[in-house]
Design a protein around this motif. Sequence first.
Motif, short mmCIF file in Angstrom:
data_model
loop_
_atom_site.label_atom_id
_atom_site.label_comp_id
_atom_site.label_asym_id
_atom_site.label_seq_id
_atom_site.Cartn_x
_atom_site.Cartn_y
_atom_site.Cartn_z
N ASP A 8 0.79 -1.23 0.00
CA ASP A 8 0.00 0.00 0.00
C ASP A 8 0.82 1.28 0.00
O ASP A 8 0.28 2.36 0.23
CB ASP A 8 -0.93 0.01 1.22
N LYS A 9 2.13 1.19 -0.28
CA LYS A 9 2.95 2.38 -0.12
C LYS A 9 4.21 2.32 -0.96
O LYS A 9 4.75 1.25 -1.24
CB LYS A 9 3.32 2.53 1.36
N PHE A 10 4.70 3.51 -1.38
CA PHE A 10 5.99 3.63 -2.05
C PHE A 10 6.99 4.23 -1.07
O PHE A 10 6.65 5.09 -0.26
CB PHE A 10 5.87 4.53 -3.28
N HIS A 11 8.24 3.77 -1.15
CA HIS A 11 9.33 4.32 -0.35
C HIS A 11 10.48 4.71 -1.29
O HIS A 11 10.75 3.99 -2.26
CB HIS A 11 9.87 3.30 0.65
N LEU A 12 11.16 5.79 -0.98
CA LEU A 12 12.39 6.13 -1.67
C LEU A 12 13.56 5.70 -0.80
O LEU A 12 13.53 5.88 0.42
CB LEU A 12 12.48 7.63 -1.95
N ILE A 13 14.60 5.13 -1.43
CA ILE A 13 15.78 4.68 -0.70
C ILE A 13 17.04 5.24 -1.34
O ILE A 13 17.00 5.82 -2.42
CB ILE A 13 15.86 3.14 -0.64
N ASP A 14 18.16 5.02 -0.67
CA ASP A 14 19.49 5.40 -1.14
C ASP A 14 19.60 6.91 -1.37
O ASP A 14 19.58 7.40 -2.50
CB ASP A 14 19.88 4.64 -2.41
N PHE A 15 19.75 7.64 -0.27
CA PHE A 15 19.86 9.10 -0.33
C PHE A 15 21.30 9.58 -0.26
O PHE A 15 21.58 10.70 0.16
CB PHE A 15 19.03 9.73 0.79
N ASP A 16 22.23 8.72 -0.67
CA ASP A 16 23.63 9.14 -0.76
C ASP A 16 23.74 10.35 -1.68
O ASP A 16 23.22 10.35 -2.79
CB ASP A 16 24.46 7.98 -1.32
N ARG A 17 24.39 11.41 -1.19
CA ARG A 17 24.56 12.68 -1.89
C ARG A 17 23.26 13.47 -2.05
O ARG A 17 23.21 14.47 -2.76
CB ARG A 17 25.22 12.49 -3.27
N GLY A 18 22.20 13.01 -1.36
CA GLY A 18 20.96 13.77 -1.36
C GLY A 18 21.06 14.97 -0.44
O GLY A 18 21.96 15.05 0.41
N GLU A 19 20.16 15.91 -0.59
CA GLU A 19 20.21 17.12 0.23
C GLU A 19 18.89 17.87 0.13
O GLU A 19 18.06 17.60 -0.73
CB GLU A 19 21.35 18.03 -0.22
N PHE A 20 18.72 18.83 1.04
CA PHE A 20 17.58 19.75 0.96
C PHE A 20 17.98 20.92 0.06
O PHE A 20 19.07 21.48 0.20
CB PHE A 20 17.19 20.27 2.34
N ARG A 21 17.08 21.27 -0.85
CA ARG A 21 17.31 22.40 -1.74
C ARG A 21 16.05 23.25 -1.79
O ARG A 21 14.96 22.79 -1.48
CB ARG A 21 17.62 21.92 -3.16
N GLN A 22 16.22 24.48 -2.20
CA GLN A 22 15.06 25.31 -2.48
C GLN A 22 14.32 24.70 -3.66
O GLN A 22 14.91 24.43 -4.71
CB GLN A 22 15.50 26.74 -2.82
N PRO A 23 13.02 24.42 -3.51
CA PRO A 23 12.27 23.85 -4.64
C PRO A 23 12.46 24.69 -5.90
O PRO A 23 12.34 25.90 -5.89
CB PRO A 23 10.83 23.88 -4.15
N ASN A 24 12.74 23.98 -6.99
CA ASN A 24 13.03 24.66 -8.25
C ASN A 24 12.70 23.71 -9.40
O ASN A 24 13.08 22.54 -9.38
CB ASN A 24 14.51 25.05 -8.29
N ALA A 25 12.01 24.21 -10.40
CA ALA A 25 11.56 23.37 -11.51
C ALA A 25 12.73 22.74 -12.27
O ALA A 25 12.59 21.64 -12.83
CB ALA A 25 10.70 24.19 -12.47
#
Length: 249
Positions: A191-208
């Motif tokens: 019943d659900k989707f998950h995202l995995i592997d956030f290596d080099r991920g980060e918070f950014r200002q939303p931008n198209a």
Amino acid sequence: MTMQIKQTSQGAIAYCLASAADITPEWFDVEHWNKLSAVTGSSEGRYTTWFVKPCLDSSQNEAQTNKESEWVLRHYYRGGLVEKISKDKYLYTGLHNTRAVAELALLTQLYNEGFAVPKPIAANVERRGLQYRADIIIERVEGAQDLVAKLSKEPMSTVQWQQLGHCIAAFHQRGVYHADLNAKNILITEDKFHLIDFDRGEFRQPNAKWQGANLERLLRSFNKEKAKLPSLAFSESNWQSLMKGYSKP
């Protein structure tokens, strides 16, 4: 859940379990779990990711999340041309800048906010002068399979594709940049989707611009998997359904 840091003789460990103050670097070595007969499986990619059952002895039982959970143990490896020079060593510019601690911190923030990500457990950093090696432990998402495995066996419904688009949109609206958004880094349960592997991920200002690049990367991965397995249940109409869900307010 808060991330805490403890120093070790080799570097430092970041951990999110309040009862895991006795965590040691050996927890990040698969041989430790082999000796406890706790290795339950592995995932083969460029390198091996290990699944372990954290059923520790009585002196360590408090470190368990629950008796049914499994952990995922992953070592950080270089990619691309740099891999030929150094397989798993990175330049050390501060503990919180290391790949493992940065990923653990991002996961902790997202998990606390209720996003569909794996539960963070701990990260290990071994420093040698200006270089470091690293590992991370997360909780395995129970009953999940990645989208390539799912679509190689059966199709998803139109509603599921729209739900996936809505899930990705929620991360993007929060400003979550996933550096490697591909079909294998998305898990599906009943019943659900998950995202995995956030290596080099980060918070950014939303931008198209970066959000669009994220989606284009995902589409390329679907098309790549489709080229390798023509029977994969993915089509242009599926992608349009995903984008419809992504665009929903």
